[in-house]
Each structure stands twice: as C-alpha cells, then as structure tokens.
Motif scaffolding. Structure first.
Motif, PDB file in Angstrom:
ATOM      1  N   SER A 143       7.194   8.927   7.052  1.00 39.67           N
ATOM      2  CA  SER A 143       7.977  10.154   7.164  1.00 39.67           C
ATOM      3  C   SER A 143       7.264  11.337   6.514  1.00 39.67           C
ATOM      4  O   SER A 143       6.357  11.177   5.695  1.00 39.67           O
ATOM      5  N   SER A 144       7.690  12.547   6.942  1.00 37.90           N
ATOM      6  CA  SER A 144       7.208  13.805   6.348  1.00 37.90           C
ATOM      7  C   SER A 144       5.698  13.938   6.456  1.00 37.90           C
ATOM      8  O   SER A 144       4.997  14.161   5.466  1.00 37.90           O
ATOM      9  N   LEU A 167      10.813  -5.962  10.787  1.00 33.45           N
ATOM     10  CA  LEU A 167      10.915  -5.027   9.674  1.00 33.45           C
ATOM     11  C   LEU A 167      12.323  -5.058   9.107  1.00 33.45           C
ATOM     12  O   LEU A 167      13.260  -5.525   9.750  1.00 33.45           O
ATOM     13  N   LYS A 168      12.446  -4.532   7.896  1.00 34.27           N
ATOM     14  CA  LYS A 168      13.781  -4.311   7.337  1.00 34.27           C
ATOM     15  C   LYS A 168      14.071  -2.823   7.212  1.00 34.27           C
ATOM     16  O   LYS A 168      15.214  -2.413   7.285  1.00 34.27           O
ATOM     17  N   TYR A 169      13.022  -2.004   7.022  1.00 38.20           N
ATOM     18  CA  TYR A 169      13.217  -0.568   6.871  1.00 38.20           C
ATOM     19  C   TYR A 169      12.130   0.166   7.655  1.00 38.20           C
ATOM     20  O   TYR A 169      10.946  -0.129   7.496  1.00 38.20           O
ATOM     21  N   LEU A 170      12.536   1.097   8.474  1.00 34.77           N
ATOM     22  CA  LEU A 170      11.633   1.873   9.306  1.00 34.77           C
ATOM     23  C   LEU A 170      11.998   3.341   9.162  1.00 34.77           C
ATOM     24  O   LEU A 170      13.073   3.776   9.597  1.00 34.77           O
ATOM     25  N   PHE A 171      11.099   4.124   8.546  1.00 36.14           N
ATOM     26  CA  PHE A 171      11.340   5.544   8.292  1.00 36.14           C
ATOM     27  C   PHE A 171      10.199   6.336   8.930  1.00 36.14           C
ATOM     28  O   PHE A 171       9.045   6.253   8.481  1.00 36.14           O
ATOM     29  N   MET A 172      10.520   7.096  10.002  1.00 37.67           N
ATOM     30  CA  MET A 172       9.526   7.870  10.743  1.00 37.67           C
ATOM     31  C   MET A 172       9.996   9.310  10.910  1.00 37.67           C
ATOM     32  O   MET A 172       9.521  10.037  11.791  1.00 37.67           O
ATOM     33  N   GLU A 223      15.680  -3.005  19.411  1.00 32.40           N
ATOM     34  CA  GLU A 223      16.711  -4.031  19.247  1.00 32.40           C
ATOM     35  C   GLU A 223      16.129  -5.392  18.850  1.00 32.40           C
ATOM     36  O   GLU A 223      16.833  -6.243  18.310  1.00 32.40           O
ATOM     37  N   GLU A 224      14.824  -5.587  19.102  1.00 32.65           N
ATOM     38  CA  GLU A 224      14.195  -6.869  18.775  1.00 32.65           C
ATOM     39  C   GLU A 224      13.963  -7.040  17.279  1.00 32.65           C
ATOM     40  O   GLU A 224      13.654  -8.136  16.820  1.00 32.65           O
ATOM     41  N   ILE A 225      14.099  -5.948  16.512  1.00 32.01           N
ATOM     42  CA  ILE A 225      13.938  -6.042  15.053  1.00 32.01           C
ATOM     43  C   ILE A 225      15.296  -6.464  14.487  1.00 32.01           C
ATOM     44  O   ILE A 225      16.060  -5.662  13.961  1.00 32.01           O
ATOM     45  N   ALA A 226      15.598  -7.741  14.563  1.00 30.93           N
ATOM     46  CA  ALA A 226      16.955  -8.234  14.304  1.00 30.93           C
ATOM     47  C   ALA A 226      17.410  -8.000  12.877  1.00 30.93           C
ATOM     48  O   ALA A 226      18.604  -7.850  12.620  1.00 30.93           O
ATOM     49  N   ASP A 227      16.483  -7.948  11.907  1.00 37.00           N
ATOM     50  CA  ASP A 227      16.865  -7.813  10.504  1.00 37.00           C
ATOM     51  C   ASP A 227      16.743  -6.392   9.987  1.00 37.00           C
ATOM     52  O   ASP A 227      16.772  -6.162   8.772  1.00 37.00           O
ATOM     53  N   LEU A 228      16.617  -5.430  10.887  1.00 36.46           N
ATOM     54  CA  LEU A 228      16.475  -4.036  10.467  1.00 36.46           C
ATOM     55  C   LEU A 228      17.739  -3.551   9.764  1.00 36.46           C
ATOM     56  O   LEU A 228      18.845  -3.665  10.291  1.00 36.46           O
ATOM     57  N   LEU A 229      17.550  -2.994   8.568  1.00 38.58           N
ATOM     58  CA  LEU A 229      18.677  -2.498   7.771  1.00 38.58           C
ATOM     59  C   LEU A 229      18.693  -0.984   7.677  1.00 38.58           C
ATOM     60  O   LEU A 229      19.758  -0.394   7.517  1.00 38.58           O
ATOM     61  N   GLY A 230      17.531  -0.363   7.711  1.00 37.66           N
ATOM     62  CA  GLY A 230      17.458   1.090   7.583  1.00 37.66           C
ATOM     63  C   GLY A 230      16.561   1.681   8.645  1.00 37.66           C
ATOM     64  O   GLY A 230      15.430   1.236   8.842  1.00 37.66           O
ATOM     65  N   LEU A 231      17.048   2.719   9.365  1.00 38.68           N
ATOM     66  CA  LEU A 231      16.294   3.370  10.429  1.00 38.68           C
ATOM     67  C   LEU A 231      16.492   4.872  10.321  1.00 38.68           C
ATOM     68  O   LEU A 231      17.630   5.360  10.354  1.00 38.68           O
ATOM     69  N   ASP A 232      15.378   5.615  10.175  1.00 40.31           N
ATOM     70  CA  ASP A 232      15.441   7.080  10.085  1.00 40.31           C
ATOM     71  C   ASP A 232      14.418   7.664  11.042  1.00 40.31           C
ATOM     72  O   ASP A 232      13.206   7.528  10.837  1.00 40.31           O
ATOM     73  N   LEU A 233      14.908   8.260  12.130  1.00 38.39           N
ATOM     74  CA  LEU A 233      14.061   8.921  13.126  1.00 38.39           C
ATOM     75  C   LEU A 233      14.392  10.407  13.198  1.00 38.39           C
ATOM     76  O   LEU A 233      14.043  11.088  14.176  1.00 38.39           O
ATOM     77  N   LEU A 293       0.860  -1.169   0.000  1.00 33.86           N
ATOM     78  CA  LEU A 293       0.000   0.000   0.000  1.00 33.86           C
ATOM     79  C   LEU A 293       0.900   1.223   0.000  1.00 33.86           C
ATOM     80  O   LEU A 293       1.557   1.531   0.998  1.00 33.86           O
ATOM     81  N   SER A 294       0.957   1.916  -1.131  1.00 33.09           N
ATOM     82  CA  SER A 294       1.832   3.076  -1.287  1.00 33.09           C
ATOM     83  C   SER A 294       0.988   4.285  -1.664  1.00 33.09           C
ATOM     84  O   SER A 294       0.456   4.361  -2.778  1.00 33.09           O
ATOM     85  N   LEU A 295       0.867   5.206  -0.718  1.00 33.79           N
ATOM     86  CA  LEU A 295       0.093   6.437  -0.925  1.00 33.79           C
ATOM     87  C   LEU A 295       0.975   7.657  -0.754  1.00 33.79           C
ATOM     88  O   LEU A 295       0.479   8.783  -0.594  1.00 33.79           O
ATOM     89  N   GLY A 296       2.274   7.487  -0.765  1.00 30.67           N
ATOM     90  CA  GLY A 296       3.206   8.574  -0.495  1.00 30.67           C
ATOM     91  C   GLY A 296       3.145   9.691  -1.518  1.00 30.67           C
ATOM     92  O   GLY A 296       2.721   9.515  -2.664  1.00 30.67           O
ATOM     93  N   SER A 297       3.589  10.887  -1.070  1.00 33.81           N
ATOM     94  CA  SER A 297       3.719  12.069  -1.934  1.00 33.81           C
ATOM     95  C   SER A 297       2.386  12.448  -2.566  1.00 33.81           C
ATOM     96  O   SER A 297       2.258  12.578  -3.786  1.00 33.81           O
ATOM     97  N   ASN A 298       1.358  12.583  -1.703  1.00 34.05           N
ATOM     98  CA  ASN A 298       0.072  13.134  -2.110  1.00 34.05           C
ATOM     99  C   ASN A 298      -0.287  14.245  -1.121  1.00 34.05           C
ATOM    100  O   ASN A 298       0.602  14.829  -0.478  1.00 34.05           O
TER     101      ASN A 298
END
Length: 1015
Positions: free
Chosen positions: A828-829, A843-848, A862-872, A736-741
């Motif tokens: 994000s944004s 998750l693998k990517y979390l952008f907030m 820390e429990e999201i062991a496979d997280l590769l990208g994090l932007d807070l 579900l991608s509704l970004g940039s609206n």
C-alpha cells in the motif's frame, strides 16, 4: 463366463475342500500310531529308570525345597536391572514330551534308557540354541553336538544326580532370537532365568507343562503378545517375573494365574523396583490391558505384586487384593484404574511400599490405610482424590509421602508430623489452605518439602530452622507473606522456589541478608521472583558457585548489580528484570560464559561498557560503545525500546557469533552500508525499525545466508532497490519489512520468488511499475494455512516480543503480526500501476490500497479461503464487486475511493458490512449497506446503469443447469429409467442379454446414463 461355468467350478471347489478335510482328520491318528510304535521301548526304559531311582529323587527334591524356603527373595538377581536396546526375531521350535508307562527292563535296557533320556535333554537344549541368534562372546560356545554327553557342564546348565536339567540360568547374556518351545522337554526344570536379554516372540504356552518349575524370570526382554493361560498350570511356581517387555507385550492378565497358590513374587510391570529414592526408568515397561483378575486374591503367599506403568490396565482395584496379607510391595502406578481404593486394603498390615500414583482413582482415602504401621512409602499422586487428607500416628516408619496433583482440601495434615523419619513430603497442586503448623520443624529428617500451588498463607514457621537437612523447598504459587528468616539455617539447600504463579501470589517481604545468602552455598536453583522483596542484591550471591538458575525478577530490589555475580561460572539463566536496579552493568558479567539467557530489562540501568543479552525497555541513552565488539561469543543482542543515539559501531562485526540483533525503537542514525554483514555469517534476525537510519539499502546483508527476518521499516532509507543476487542466498527469509522509507523505482522481480517468504511489507514508499500477474513464485503463499501455520523461527524466550505493527484502515485498527501462521502482502501507499494480480495463493492479509491500480477486482480472490483482511481502497478499480468475494470470512474490508459499480453482494459476510467498506467514492454502487437501494435500477454487463426499468423476475422453484431446468431433468430421468427397467424385466431375451453376458461395468453405466438424459 456363463453362469453354468461358475456353478461347475463352485461344485469342484466344495468337493476338493471336503476331501482335504477328511485327509486331515485321518492323518494324525495314523502318524501318531507310527510314532507310538517306534518309541515304545525308549519310554519303557525311561520309566524303569525313574522307578529305580524314586527314593533318591524324593530325598533330593525335599532337600532343594528346604533350601529354597531359606533363600532371600531380595537377592540382587531380583533387583533393578539395566534395560537393553536391540532385538532379533526367530521362529519358535516344536515341543515334544514323554509319556510315562509301567514297564520292566533288564540292566542293559536300563543303561540305554539313561543315555536316551540324557541325550533327549541335551537335544532340547541344542534345539533352544538353534532359536537363538546372537549371544555374548563365548557364552554358548560349549553348547555343541560334539559335547552332547557333557551337557550338564554347559554354560548356565545345572543338573541333579540323575542327570536331569533342574536349572537354566542364561541371564544377561545378550541373547537374541526367540524362546521356542523345546524347553518344555526339560520336565525336571525348577528354575528358568532368561532375564536381561533381547528375546522376542511370544511366551510359549508349552512352558505350562513344566510342573516342577518354581522360578520363571523373563523380565527385561522384548517379548510380545499375551501371558499364556497355561502358566496357571505351574502350581509349584513361586517367582514369576515378566516385567519390562515393551509396548508389544500387550495382552490381558489371565484368570488362571489365580491358581498359583505357591506364588510369592509377581511382577507384571517394570523391572524389579524397591528403592523409592532411585526411581526406575518406566519407558520400557509392559502395556497389558483389561482388568486385574479377582482370582489373584487366591495367591495368598504373595509379598511382591507390581502392575507398574502398563498404562492400559483399567477398571476398579479388586477388593480381593485385601486378602494378600503378606504383601510388602504393591504398585498400581501409571495405569488407568478408576473408582475408589477398596477398604479391604487396610488389611495389608505388612505393606511397606504402596503406590496408587497416576491413575484415575477418586473419592476419599480409606481410613483403613492408617493401620499400615510398617508403611515406608505411600504414593497417591495424580488422581482425583478429594476431601481432607488423613494421616496416622502409626506411620512412624514413613519416609516418603506423595499426594500431589489431587483435589485434597482442608488444613495441613498435622498427623504427618508424627512421621519423624519422613524424608520427602509432596502435597503440591491441591487445594490445601490455612497456615503451616508452628511445629513443622518436627520433620527434622526431611530433605524435600513440596507444597506449591495450594492456598497456604501466613508466614513461614520459625521451626523450619530445625530442618537442617533440607535440600529442596518449593512453596511457590501460594499466599505466603513475611520474611525469609526461617531459612537462615538451611545450609544444605539446593533448590528454593518461592515464586508467584498466575493468580496465586506469594508476597514475601523483607531483605535477603548477606548471612542468609552466605549459608546457601550449595544452591543450584533460586527462584524468588514476583514477590515484594526489597533492598540490595547481596554480594554474597557470589558464594553460590553451583548456581544454575537465578530468578529475582518482579521484586523491588534497588541499587546496582553486584560485581560478584560474575563469579557464578555455572550460571545458565539469570533474570533480574522488572526491579528498580540502577547504575552500570558490571564488566564482570562478561565472565559468565555459560549463560544462555540474561534478562535485565525494565530497570533503571544506565549505559554499560560491556556485553549483555537483554537491555531492552530501559532508559538507556548515549551511543552503543565500540567495546561491544570485544564480546566475541555474543549471540543475542537486545537493545530495543531505549533512547540510544549515534551510529552502530563498526566493531560489531567482531561478534561473529551473533544470531539475533534487535535495535528497534531508538534514535540510532547513519548509514547501514558501513556494517560488515559478511562477518555476521550466523545472523538470522536483524530488526532495526523505528530509528533514523539513512542512505541506501545495505547490499552487504545479502551475504547473510541464514537470515530469517529483516525489518528496516520506519527509517529514512532511500534510492532504488538493488537487484537481488540469487534465491539461494535468501532461501530462508520469512519476513521482509521495508515499509515507511523512501525507496523508489520498480520492485526487484526476484522478491516475488523468495521461496519461504511469509510477510512482505513494502508499504509507504515510492515504488513504481506494474506487478506480475502470477505471484506463484512465493511458494509459502501457496502452502495451505494449516501447514504454513506450523513453521516459525525459534527465538529463545523472545517470540512474543518480535512483532511488526501495521496500522490499516481507521487509526485505531492495528494488526500485530508474529512469526506463527503469517501470510501478509502489503504494498500500500506506493505508485504502482496496472491490473491486480490474479494468482495470489494463500494469504491472510492483502493490502494494496493507495496506488494507481486499474481494471476490475479479480474473481480469483475467492480462492484465498483464509483471507481475513483486504484493502483495495484509493485506486482506480472499476466494474462490479465479484459476488464470489462474499464467500470470504473477512474481518476487515475496504474498497472505498474507487470507481466500482453495480449492486453490493448481500450473501454471507457481505450482509453485515458497514458503509465504510465501500464509501466514500464508488458513486455507481448500490445496496442496503450504503443505504442506496438497487430496485429501481438495472445494470448492463459492465456494471453501468441501464435506464430501462427492472423487470421483476418470476420466482420459480426450478433450478437451471446448463440451460436445462430441474423440472425437465426430473421428467426426462423418470421416463428413461422406467423404460430401461420395463424392457429388462418384461422381455426375457433382453434381460438375459443384459444380465448374463460379459458386459463391462463401464458399458452398463454408460447405457444407464444415456437413458437419463432429458430431451
């Protein structure tokens, strides 16, 4: 229980076992004496009968032996047979046998003996039937005790003049059950045909007593276990066929088979196979293991020897096989034999069929194979053979030569050209090089030539026109050049494959003439892709009415697509992409009702007025025509990456079979609420990102219950997101991608409960409100990544093109997400507030980033062991960075522009972080990565700076567990353990109490642990 009790019980057990053993040793002798006494008269009478008929028996046996020698072993009974599918298990019966003795009898005894012997064989047949479960209708109905005296006329039974059963032929009667051992009582049996049935169980070793047996055919059943070594006692055996039993027939080949000096036919593989042009189904062969016994070299009368498709036979091919000079058929195919082919196999000068295919053989082919002048088929496919491939001028009868999948080098083996009867030549997937011989046309009988994936070069020899019977030619993946004129006379061609593959690039040039293509009227597979062919696509392609695959992509064809292409009603795949085609798509393509994939992309085609599967990546302009709605069977519509404008035609709902609609990266505009999505009930992918759609969210799309992918990002949609109707409607939604609206208001709560969601992108909108602290409703976020990774939406041939691109962090950093292994949350944004959720699952990517979140960073991340990208970044987060975050293997981290404080963790991945992960912002952070040391500062619990100097903590090797140091723990444990051991060892009464009373194991463990607790 006391130890004394155990000793008494053990003694009783030993005495009982000893007594039972004595009884077992004495009972058989007593029983056998009783049985012997009861059967003496019957055996004496049987022996007298055999003695009185001795002359007749010898004469009869000589006659039958002479008849067998004249039998054609190539009889249809010995040929390929159908496989069956169901089996039933029965328990085998016991086996009884007669003991012949010298005795005399009067005429009355003689008659009685004759009846007893006859009825004995009838009883053996009835006992065999008892082990049979089912059979063909009426097949064994006459095998009844009431017809006991007529057993010689029973179905499948043959008797001699002395009323002895000499042959039993029950082939193809759908017998189920087991063989049993009762057949061993048919001591005069010469032929046993039980092939093509459903018999289970093991082969009874008692069959080894049938000393007169010449034919044993058990192939095509469901037998299991090993080949009994007792079969080596059948010294009269000439035919032994045990092929096609299945994976449970998996024992070894016994050495004793080498005693069968009369053996002519031995099949241990699949069903009888001789015709190479009609390959058999090997899916139901045996799975024998071990090596081939060298003793088989003693069976010098063999003409047929087959080990086909056992898969687990190993070791080297014994050189003793070279002694079997009468062999005409020899197959080692589909096993795991290693080493080189023995030179002694050059002695098999009568051999017509020789197959080494699909093993692990290596080295050079022995030169002695050139002596096999009667060779009809030679197969060395899929091994590790090297060196030049030799051939022989004496192979004049060769019709099939298969050498693909090896490492042969050197030029084309020109001696093959002496094989004027060659029908199939397969040299594919080797390292041959150089040009093809100019007189290749001497192979005038050839129908199939495969030389793909080599390094052949040059032009096609003109003499190819002499091979007029050619039906299949595969030269793909080489370095050929020049025109295709040499194929203008190949009127029987059904498959022509000349494409390039990987780094092996053919560069055929020139044009496809109308005359050449007209002669290919039988063509079914035409693959000329990735060459340098020029000119227009010939109109005579329309004559190929049998064509299934048409691959012309990656050439330099120009002009329009011929209308005649619409006459190819059987066409399944058509790829014309990556050429220089121009003009409109012909309306006749709408006649191709069977087409599964059509790719016309990367050309210079203009807007069409008809339906079409792949118009992507062109330069199409204008509006999508309303006539598109006339294509009622349209399933896939790819119009992405063009310059289309205007609204989506409302007639689209007429295409009710649409499954995938991809309209991304155009200039389409207007509202989406006008589309009747309820009519598109099979829709699984709607991708419309990168356009100018406006208005509200299309609520009607809720009715598409098969929707997997919804991408409306990068448009001008606005308003408050409506509440979701229910989870059952979008239970399959993964993306579900509704970004940039311009969506606003709160995020509907049901979004956080979509059970299959893998990608959620709500970024760059104006959503407000707080997030729920527990997002566990997103079930797929809770699935471990290795499970999540295994599920994705299947889109035919287009998976690699269905992407979502999200730019995070630096402008140059772009993440591209495919269906495989996704787990992304991007909010994000926006204008979201409150604290960060603590339960985010897997998750693998979390952008907030770029919101208004407050509070601290949850340590639960820390429990999201496979997280590769994090932007807070760009929030109002405060407090320290949890040390637990250093356990994550992050490839991208951005915590800048917050109010974080305290030292930056230095363990694990944080040790190599650059300052951009934390700066600008966060003035109260310190650490080496931002060049702000922490030695001169101390921090109180909430991360604020403490002005008092830092007291250097004394280094110690002691570790602490719940306030107790390791040193104290070790001392306490040692004292406690020593105390317990000393008391138990030195005080007998205490030792007896602890070691010999009924103390529960848990109690003993508790006592021991108590003593280890430090004080």
């Amino acid at each position: 229980m006391a130890p004394g009790h155990l000793i008494v019980l053990l003694a009783c057990f030993l005495l009982g076992s000893s007594a039972t053993d004595c009884m077992r040793k004495n009972w058989p002798s007593e029983a056998s004496r009783s049985l012997s006494h009861q059967s003496t008269s019957a055996e004496s009478e049987k022996t007298f009968l055999q003695s009185s008929r001795k002359g007749h028996l010898l004469s009869d046996e000589r006659l039958r032996a002479a008849e067998f020698k004249n039998m054609d072993l190539d009889h249809p009974d010995h040929r390929g047979l159908q496989l069956h599918a169901s089996k039933i298990h029965h328990i085998p019966d016991g086996c009884f046998h007669y003991h012949e003795t010298d005795s005399r009898s009067h005429g009355f005894s003689h008659a009685v003996s004759l009846l007893e012997v006859s009825f004995g064989e009838a009883d053996a047949l009835l006992a065999f039937k008892e082990g049979i479960g089912n059979y063909s209708e009426g097949a064994l109905d006459d095998w009844t005790p009431g017809k006991r005296s007529d057993y010689c006329s029973w179905t499948g039974v043959t008797c001699n003049r002395q009323l002895h059963v000499t042959a039993l032929n029950l082939s193809s009667l759908d017998l189920t059950g087991s063989l049993g051992s009762s057949l061993c009582n048919l001591t005069f049996l010469e032929e046993l045909h039980l092939d093509q049935n459903f018999l289970q169980g093991e082969i009874p070793p008692e069959l080894g007593r049938l000393s007169r047996l010449r034919i044993l055919k058990l192939e095509d059943n469901w037998l299991q276990g090993s080949i009994p070594k007792e079969l080596g006692n059948l010294t009269s055996l000439q035919i032994l066929n045990l092929g096609s039993q299945g994976s449970r027939f998996n024992g070894t080949i016994p050495e004793e088979l080498g005693q069968l000096s009369e053996l002519q036919f031995l099949n241990l593989g699949s069903v009888y196979n001789w015709d190479p042009e009609n390959p058999i189904d090997v899916s139901f062969s045996n799975e024998l293991r071990g090596t081939i016994p060298r003793s088989l070299g003693n069976c010098t009368k063999l003409w047929y020897l087959d080990f086909l498709s056992n898969k687990h036979l190993t070791g080297v091919i014994p050189e003793e096989v070279g002694k079997l000079i009468h062999l005409e058929y020899l197959s080692f195919e589909l096993n795991n034999f290693t080493g080189a082919i023995p030179d002694q196999l050059g002695n098999l000068t009568r051999c017509k069929y020789l197959n080494f295919g699909s093993n692990a053989l290596q080295g050079h082919l022995p030169v002695g194979l050139a002596n096999l002048s009667r060779l009809n088929v030679l197969d060395v496919t899929l091994n590790f053979f090297t060196g030049n491939f030799f051939s022989s001028t004496s192979w004049s009868e060769l019709s099939g030569l298969y050498a693909s999948g090896n490492s042969f080098t050197g030029p084309f083996p020109e001696l093959v050209l002496f094989s004027r009867n060659l029908v199939t030549l397969d040299l594919s997937r080797n390292n041959f090089s150089g040009n093809l011989p100019t007189d290749l046309g001497r192979l005038s009988s050839a129908k199939s030539i495969f030389m793909d994936r080599n390094m052949f070069g040059g032009e096609l020899p003109r003499s190819l026109t002499n091979i007029s019977l050619l039906t299949g030619l595969n030269l793909g993946g080489n370095k050929f050049t020049g025109p295709l004129d040499a194929l203008s006379n190949s009127t029987f061609l059904e498959s022509l494959i000349l494409q390039s593959e990987y780094f092996l690039q053919n560069k055929f040039t020139g044009r496809l003439s109308d005359a050449m293509v007209r002669s290919w009227s039988n063509m079914r597979f035409l693959q000329l892709n990735d060459n340098a062919l020029i000119g227009k696509i010939p109109k005579t392609l329309g004559n190929m009415t049998q064509l299934l695959f048409l691959f012309l992509h990656g050439n330099k064809f120009d002009g329009g697509i011929p209308e005649e292409l619409g006459d190819l009603k059987k066409l399944l795949l058509v790829w014309l992409n990556d050429n220089k085609l121009t003009g409109e798509i012909p309306a006749s393509l709408g006649n191709l009702q069977n087409v599964q994939q059509m790719n016309l992309g990367d050309n210079n085609l203009t807007l069409t007025t008809t339906w079409f599967l792949g118009l992507h990546r062109n330069h199409l302009t204008g509006e999508i025509p309303p006539d598109l709605g006339n294509l009622r069977s349209l399933a896939f519509l790819y119009l992405f990456n063009n310059n289309l404008t205007g609204n989506i035609p409302v007639t689209l709902h007429n295409c009710s079979g649409l499954q995938i609609i991809r309209l991304s990266h155009n200039s389409l505009r207007g509202p989406l609420t006008n589309i009747n999505f309820s009519a598109l009930e099979h829709l699984s992918v709607w991708s419309a990102s990168g356009n100018k759609f406006s208005g509200l969210f299309p609520v009607e799309i809720w009715k598409c219950s098969f929707l997997d992918w919804l991408d409306l990002s990068n448009n001008h949609l606005l308003g408050v997101m409506p509440k979701f109707v229910g989870l059952n409607i979008w239970s399959r939604l993964r993306v579900l991608s509704l970004g940039s609206n311009y969506f606003s208001g709160s995020i509907p709560s049901l979004i956080w409960k979509l059970p299959a969601l893998q990608v959620l992108d709500l970024s760059s909108n104006a959503f407000t409100g707080e997030l729920p602290q527990n997002l566990s409703g997103l079930i797929s976020y809770k699935i471990p990544l290795e499970v999540n990774r295994m599920s994705w939406i299947t889109i035919p041939n287009m998976n690699r093109d269905v992407i979502i691109s999200l730019r995070k962090g630096k402008p140059t950093l772009e993440y591209v997400y495919l269906f495989k292994a996704l787990a992304l949350l991007d909010i994000s944004s926006n204008q979201l507030t409150g604290e960060l959720p603590t339960d985010l699952g897997t998750l693998k990517y979390l952008f907030m980033d770029d919101n208004d979140f407050k509070g601290s960073i949850p340590p639960e991340l820390e429990e999201i062991a496979d997280l590769l990208g994090l932007d807070l970044s760009r929030n109002q987060l405060s407090g320290p960075i949890p040390v637990s975050l250093s356990k994550l293997r992050l490839s991208y981290l951005n915590l800048s522009l917050n109010q974080l404080s305290g030292p930056i963790p230095v363990a694990n991945s944080f040790n190599t972080r650059y300052s951009e992960s934390f700066l600008p912002g966060n003035p109260k952070l310190c650490g080496d990565s931002i060049y702000k040391p922490c030695e001169s500062f101390a921090f109180i619990d909430d991360g604020e700076l403490d002005p008092s100097p830092v007291t250097q903590r004394t280094q110690s090797w002691s570790l602490y567990f719940h306030g107790i140091s390791v040193t104290d723990f070790a001392i306490g444990a040692s004292i406690g353990f020593s105390t317990v051991i000393g008391l138990v060892t030195l005080i007998p009464s205490l030792r007896n109490r602890f070691l010999f009373q009924n103390i529960e194991p848990s109690t003993m463990l508790s006592l021991t642990m108590v003593s280890l607790v430090p004080t």
